[in-house]
Design a protein around this motif. Structure first.
Motif, PDB file in Angstrom:
ATOM      1  N   TYR A 184       0.575  -1.347   0.322  1.00 48.78           N
ATOM      2  CA  TYR A 184      -0.219   0.227  -0.087  1.00 48.78           C
ATOM      3  C   TYR A 184       0.669   1.025  -0.205  1.00 48.78           C
ATOM      4  CZ  TYR A 184       1.106  -0.581   4.972  1.00 48.78           C
ATOM      5  OH  TYR A 184       1.728  -0.856   5.841  1.00 48.78           O
ATOM      6  N   ASN A 208       0.364   8.256   8.678  1.00 46.49           N
ATOM      7  CA  ASN A 208       0.655   8.686   7.036  1.00 46.49           C
ATOM      8  C   ASN A 208       0.249   9.763   6.843  1.00 46.49           C
ATOM      9  OD1 ASN A 208       3.285   6.778   7.363  1.00 46.49           O
ATOM     10  ND2 ASN A 208       1.298   5.104   6.608  1.00 46.49           N
ATOM     11  N   ASP A 209       1.195  10.554   6.244  1.00 47.17           N
ATOM     12  CA  ASP A 209       0.195  11.769   5.075  1.00 47.17           C
ATOM     13  C   ASP A 209      -0.375  11.275   3.728  1.00 47.17           C
ATOM     14  OD1 ASP A 209       1.087  13.317   7.175  1.00 47.17           O
ATOM     15  OD2 ASP A 209       3.519  13.913   5.332  1.00 47.17           O
ATOM     16  N   PRO A 213      -1.890  12.149  -0.346  1.00 51.83           N
ATOM     17  CA  PRO A 213      -2.398  13.087  -1.452  1.00 51.83           C
ATOM     18  C   PRO A 213      -3.968  13.855  -1.265  1.00 51.83           C
ATOM     19  CG  PRO A 213      -1.615  10.956  -2.539  1.00 51.83           C
ATOM     20  CD  PRO A 213      -1.791  10.815  -0.931  1.00 51.83           C
ATOM     21  N   SER A 214      -4.781  13.112  -0.054  1.00 56.36           N
ATOM     22  CA  SER A 214      -5.638  14.374  -0.263  1.00 56.36           C
ATOM     23  C   SER A 214      -6.811  13.800   1.058  1.00 56.36           C
ATOM     24  CB  SER A 214      -7.095  14.204  -1.506  1.00 56.36           C
ATOM     25  OG  SER A 214      -7.646  13.162  -1.274  1.00 56.36           O
ATOM     26  N   VAL A 260     -13.274   4.070   1.338  1.00 59.16           N
ATOM     27  CA  VAL A 260     -11.992   3.881   0.354  1.00 59.16           C
ATOM     28  C   VAL A 260     -11.174   5.883   1.319  1.00 59.16           C
ATOM     29  CG1 VAL A 260     -10.128   3.660  -0.916  1.00 59.16           C
ATOM     30  CG2 VAL A 260     -12.200   2.101  -0.588  1.00 59.16           C
ATOM     31  N   SER A 261      -9.949   5.262   1.749  1.00 57.65           N
ATOM     32  CA  SER A 261      -9.027   6.405   1.431  1.00 57.65           C
ATOM     33  C   SER A 261      -8.145   6.237   0.815  1.00 57.65           C
ATOM     34  CB  SER A 261      -8.808   7.122   2.882  1.00 57.65           C
ATOM     35  OG  SER A 261      -8.268   6.617   3.768  1.00 57.65           O
ATOM     36  N   GLU A 262      -7.294   7.909   1.081  1.00 54.59           N
ATOM     37  CA  GLU A 262      -6.251   7.518  -0.278  1.00 54.59           C
ATOM     38  C   GLU A 262      -4.409   7.077   0.200  1.00 54.59           C
ATOM     39  OE1 GLU A 262      -5.110   9.659  -3.130  1.00 54.59           O
ATOM     40  OE2 GLU A 262      -6.576  11.186  -2.472  1.00 54.59           O
ATOM     41  N   LYS A 263      -4.107   5.744  -0.448  1.00 52.08           N
ATOM     42  CA  LYS A 263      -2.890   5.208  -0.125  1.00 52.08           C
ATOM     43  C   LYS A 263      -2.188   6.656   0.814  1.00 52.08           C
ATOM     44  CE  LYS A 263      -2.127   2.975  -3.698  1.00 52.08           C
ATOM     45  NZ  LYS A 263      -1.705   2.045  -4.609  1.00 52.08           N
ATOM     46  N   PRO A 264      -0.736   6.172   1.025  1.00 51.09           N
ATOM     47  CA  PRO A 264       0.193   7.352   1.782  1.00 51.09           C
ATOM     48  C   PRO A 264       0.981   7.704   0.795  1.00 51.09           C
ATOM     49  CG  PRO A 264       0.758   5.047   2.915  1.00 51.09           C
ATOM     50  CD  PRO A 264      -0.512   5.170   1.923  1.00 51.09           C
TER      51      PRO A 264
END
Lengths: 337, 337, 337, 337
Positions: free
Chosen positions: C236, C255-256, C258-259, C270-274
């Motif tokens: 991931y 983690n940070d 993208p948005s 679902v959220s964004e990958k690091p």
């Protein structure tokens, strides 16, 4: 490599100058003009490598090397200077709003049409990573047809009443960004507006003839509904969220914060407040809008936010104002006559 | 519909009695025995519809109507009573740990084998919704082959030193649940253990000959690595998390809290602390383990946590103890001889 | 305003050049040297306003206008070039690790001491907003005395076996950042290391004599325990988290990404990958470390990451290596003799 | 210990019977009546220890041992049976809504007043842990004076058109819970309603004369504004969130899900969907409202949701209906005449 001139050396003019210098490889700021040009600003300009600093913006317009102009002056001069810049053959990036007056905006649109020059409006939030992620999900069909578009937009501090008096009112000053956002996210036009508003944050705002808390319901041409909630003051800081709910699901964004740190103690599980205000929250969007403006000039393509995108939110804002005054939903077509 | 007897009317015995009454439709508690049976407990039993209350657990074992017995007495009697119950022809549910002594556990295993009766061990966390969700994801192949199994297990309050002295030490008292959990989540056996431990929470624990803070590294037969971190006291409450990281991704769980409420003020963004302790956090798991124990009896199927599952974590705990004492990694095989 | 020279025009050298140009107002890059200097790099340098490009780094060292040098060459040349730069009277910023060999690092330390020049090591993660937020919380006493320091550090992709062979091994190549981080977060020195490691990601890494999955347990001088888990490949993406748990609570970072966008559909939430890898994740930290390096020179203050901070993680890495080879915990003092 | 009778053995009647049996120690269900009483229901009742099952609810009303009655029959009989039960001297718990007709509700209120008996309405969501946490934070003054009350309420599946036809419309059938919620959370009365609604989920709902997507704006007596957004179908499941924003901050809740598990793979970071529908999501609230109803009887205290709390949401719902029909904001006072 194109050369730009900036008219207005206030906060946003400076932000653009720095963004271009650092992040836009195919452009440079050649000149900046401000009627109150002072030594500090001259020093700052020098540090950025800006050749010329003027009091009179006509010097920018008269420089044949300058291909495009950024109109960052006070709001009441946007439309006039934009028209002069277009007449001088410059592409124009104009801060929002173009004007509070529809006729003057239309005059700008006419001049854009006549000259065929690029004209972009400063709705920077479209370029923000979070709002762009919503837009991308919608365009990719991930949430199906949009049914409900929801925007929460709350400032960390109310402006002084002096400012409120000349601001054009909350709908043209603050909500205008949200009106642009719902058009952007829905991919459709607002047809009707109902605004409920009140004064709960600061009585001085009410005395200045404005409101500070509002809920605005919107109907879109594509059948979707929208809702915006505004407050001039959120104690926990700048609250900028949106959600598009559709036939296949929803996409929503939260706030950005200084770090992901979470502190757990006997008092609870605490994370950080949102980034303070628009300069912190939207800095990346300012450089992105500049990049795309310059690219549109260099490649002769469509600007991402055009003159009509500048007109429409003002129309919605005026409809919201009328709705609040008359206590009824107002159709955009009532104003377009 | 089967009838159960409970031996031991302490906290966990009562939890099981209530779980069965409310949530296990095909079982009822007929009798409960405790050497310190008092009026309050008798009243409580009556309220639940339990027919018999005894001081002597042999009365439970001698009741031919009772098909299965729950051994909820003090830890040092678990193995002995389990064996007696099996000899009396009862299926047994035994609270963890079966014993601190390997030979006595093996004696129980032998009796289980001889009688062919059901024998389930009270590793309730396997039935918890969060840990089960991890297990399900692993079994479904969602994260590929497991590479790293990580368990964080921290209590909200340290036990009194008196308790610590008779507890068998942190590894057999507290970490034993985590040793079971890593076996469950990895689907593999621990082969080697390295334990680092220290006293940081309460010097009295050190004086009692134990530690209160530990990090335990594990090597599994399937090649994966594991790590458990323990503390006897987390100021923010009961911290029970796990993660399995594998070739295709990771699955992780957070804590449960009383509500999803988030309060945002000028002091930060605050959410609730975890549910206080094991009774709050794991209540649902206690009823689920009872349901599955009764179902295994009724349908004559395998119990979900068998006698060997009771033995293995004790082995790992003893290896961890040895590792801490000798300052080196210890193979499970060193103890199995 | 000070002038800098950069030795090594690879990826990290270029990152520093751009950071300084954009974000460090009181410094400029005057020259950059690389034995493989090519036209593309010269063009890039010109675009940034760098006056000189050289093949031979001695030209940088011989330029009297250059006050400080960034050593961004290949790892095996770091210590040698650092010493030469110091001898030439330049302040030095040296990329990590200073060297894999303790004696050569000590030679650098001696030269730093002799000259009294500034010497900073490139442990950029200390300047990352998330890790800094942990450190700030710890220093502010929010979590009390540290008990457990935990770092998760997993790369998004394993390096090629060719690279692995010359990398010095995972502990000196990858974990070294984490060794620095636990020193930074704990505010204490590591005294003992136990490393468990294996090959689960790519057999070619094993064939190259290295491991790709590891759990490292640490004991600190202040009594705290630490644990690092590493993988050369998280499906991931780049996983960079840390937690400090203490007597009054815990502070942890995620983690940070993208948005903040979260997409909810019938398939889940679902959220964004690091953010992909270190350039995306840590970009802000690179400019911050440069600012602080330049400030330390300009104001003649202590550098934030000094030569000893460069030595210690190498020592820990060598101890980890020895621990893995010998299957036992290793004291740092065993290596310091 | 009081005895209860239940009228109506549908889904909600059964939920209440089970809740009381398991969780309300000072009450028992003695009888249940349903015109379609069948063998399966009789068996179920027997399993719960309910003595009597009837076809005719008058048998419940005529049982002198029964102190209180739960009216769980079809909506159009609620008011009539409530009045009969009150006349028979029974305390009443009535499922929502009391009636769609204001006069019939007022007749119930009159009878409650005349008899002085307890009368509670089934707005169970007030007892939900999440909504209660919001209420508690508001009452504790944590967010200051409420400015904006926001409720998101979306069902996982649209009802069949047959049901829609007899439902009284979305505002009286579905939104009525949200109207109760905004009164509860704001601590104030709604004075004006503006409803925007449309058919986007299922054309059959439109053909049945109803809408399936709505945004309702509310003005409260205390000056606050409110907004509810509804959809008859959220692809990701039952979406039940609320936020109260005020002068000192905001309190908001998210959805409950089956576990806290988060699965991270190359496809993203995925968490679980919300609990499926109201039985899963609100089960705990059903037992809590029963406990408090029984306690109010036993201790002769105020019921937590009284007859007036039953009337008000119907008034708001009728105002919303009128607003939608007439395309204008409607004052509650217009209906109260």
């Amino acid at each position: 490599m194109i050369k730009l001139g900036i008219i207005g050396a206030g906060r946003i003019g400076k932000v653009h100058a720095e963004s271009i210098t650092k992040y836009v490889p195919n452009a440079e700021v050649k000149a900046i003009a401000d009627p109150f040009m002072n030594e500090a600003t001259k020093e700052w300009a020098k540090g950025l490598g800006i050749q010329n600093t003027y009091n009179d913006y006509n010097e920018v317009l008269n420089d044949p090397e300058i291909a495009a102009v950024l109109v960052c002056s006070s709001t009441n001069t946007h439309s006039q200077i934009s028209i002069e810049a277009l007449k001088a053959g410059k592409h124009v990036f104009c801060e929002k709003p173009i004007d509070h007056n529809l006729d003057r905006i239309k005059a700008v649109l006419a001049e854009v049409e006549r000259t065929g020059l690029k004209f972009q409006v400063g709705f920077n939030r479209r370029f923000d990573h979070n709002f762009k992620a919503i837009k991308d999900a919608v365009v990719a069909g991930k949430i199906g047809d949009p049914h409900i578009i929801r925007v929460t937009s709350r400032d960390p501090e109310a402006p002084p009443a002096e400012y409120v008096k000349v601001s054009g009112g909350i709908f043209l000053d603050m909500t205008i960004h949200d009106f642009d956002m719902v058009r952007f996210l829905s991919g459709s036009e607002v047809e009707e507006v109902y605004a409920a508003g009140t004064v709960l944050v600061d009585p001085a705002i009410g005395e200045a003839g404005d409101i500070d808390t509002a809920i605005i319901t919107l109907k879109f041409a594509n059948g979707a509904l929208g809702v915006i909630d505004n407050s001039r003051r959120a104690a926990y800081g700048y609250d900028q969220r949106a959600e598009v709910f559709g036939s296949k699901g929803a996409v929503a964004t939260g706030n950005d914060s200084p770090s992901t740190a979470v502190i757990s103690t006997e008092n609870g599980i605490v994370s950080e407040k949102p980034l303070y205000f628009f300069l912190e929250r939207y800095m990346q969007s300012f450089s992105q809008e500049m990049k795309e403006f310059v690219d549109a000039i260099v490649n002769d393509t469509e600007v991402p936010v055009n003159a009509m995108d500048g007109l429409k939110p003002v129309l919605i804002g005026l409809a919201a104002k009328k709705s609040l005054q008359e206590g009824r939903p107002v159709k955009i077509s009532e104003l377009e006559v």
